[in-house]
Design a protein around this motif. Structure first.
Motif, PDB file in Angstrom:
ATOM      1  N   MET A  92       1.304   2.879 -34.821  1.00  0.00           N
ATOM      2  CA  MET A  92       1.609   1.618 -34.194  1.00  0.00           C
ATOM      3  C   MET A  92       1.869   0.594 -35.280  1.00  0.00           C
ATOM      4  N   GLU A  93       2.656  -0.399 -34.965  1.00  0.00           N
ATOM      5  CA  GLU A  93       2.960  -1.463 -35.913  1.00  0.00           C
ATOM      6  C   GLU A  93       2.298  -2.751 -35.442  1.00  0.00           C
ATOM      7  N   LEU A  94       1.639  -3.420 -36.374  1.00  0.00           N
ATOM      8  CA  LEU A  94       0.919  -4.656 -36.069  1.00  0.00           C
ATOM      9  C   LEU A  94       1.378  -5.770 -36.984  1.00  0.00           C
ATOM     10  N   LEU A  95       1.421  -6.962 -36.443  1.00  0.00           N
ATOM     11  CA  LEU A  95       1.587  -8.159 -37.245  1.00  0.00           C
ATOM     12  C   LEU A  95       0.254  -8.887 -37.156  1.00  0.00           C
ATOM     13  N   VAL A  96      -0.417  -9.057 -38.280  1.00  0.00           N
ATOM     14  CA  VAL A  96      -1.734  -9.686 -38.319  1.00  0.00           C
ATOM     15  C   VAL A  96      -1.616 -11.025 -39.033  1.00  0.00           C
ATOM     16  N   THR A  97      -2.091 -12.064 -38.356  1.00  0.00           N
ATOM     17  CA  THR A  97      -2.110 -13.402 -38.950  1.00  0.00           C
ATOM     18  C   THR A  97      -3.541 -13.918 -38.899  1.00  0.00           C
ATOM     19  N   TYR A  98      -3.897 -14.729 -39.872  1.00  0.00           N
ATOM     20  CA  TYR A  98      -5.253 -15.273 -39.864  1.00  0.00           C
ATOM     21  C   TYR A  98      -5.285 -16.669 -40.432  1.00  0.00           C
ATOM     22  N   ASP A  99      -6.284 -17.402 -39.979  1.00  0.00           N
ATOM     23  CA  ASP A  99      -6.559 -18.754 -40.460  1.00  0.00           C
ATOM     24  C   ASP A  99      -8.074 -18.841 -40.594  1.00  0.00           C
ATOM     25  N   VAL A 100      -8.554 -18.867 -41.816  1.00  0.00           N
ATOM     26  CA  VAL A 100      -9.988 -18.896 -42.081  1.00  0.00           C
ATOM     27  C   VAL A 100     -10.334 -20.249 -42.681  1.00  0.00           C
ATOM     28  N   ALA A 101     -11.337 -20.903 -42.107  1.00  0.00           N
ATOM     29  CA  ALA A 101     -11.781 -22.212 -42.602  1.00  0.00           C
ATOM     30  C   ALA A 101     -12.334 -22.051 -44.009  1.00  0.00           C
ATOM     31  N   THR A 102     -11.815 -22.837 -44.942  1.00  0.00           N
ATOM     32  CA  THR A 102     -12.235 -22.696 -46.343  1.00  0.00           C
ATOM     33  C   THR A 102     -12.839 -23.977 -46.898  1.00  0.00           C
TER      34      THR A 102
END
Length: 96
Positions: A1-11
């Motif tokens: 399967m193909e996935l597009l993973v995006t993230y936003d982590v509070a830094t």
């Protein structure tokens, strides 16, 4: 399967910066970085279960966000690329 993973982590805290590094490192183990917080990943169903479990163990629910989009098979070969970005070879082995 193909996935597009995006993230936003509070830094805003040292702990947040550490979570960001852990999320990025985890994604690097599964796929290819296409932007700073965006990865294209080709994986199995079992890999996705492990990936989700690992994300849940790393992030802080009230501060961080991860989005996983399931793509149609072959979607990464049909992407339109503009600017300095390059189409990445998902069919080649990853070197760890």
């Amino acid at each position: 399967m193909e996935l597009l993973v995006t993230y936003d982590v509070a830094t805003t805290t040292p702990e947040g910066a550490q979570r960001l590094r852990r999320v990025a490192k985890l994604c690097e183990g599964y796929g290819l970085r296409v932007q700073k917080s965006v990865f294209e990943i080709v994986c199995t169903d079992a890999d996705l279960v492990r990936l989700n479990d690992s994300f849940r163990r790393i992030i802080k629910d009230g501060e961080d966000s991860i989005r996983i989009y399931r793509m149609n098979r072959g979607a990464f070969t049909k992407v339109t690329v503009l600017g300095v970005a390059a189409r990445l070879p998902h069919d080649q082995s990853l070197v760890l």
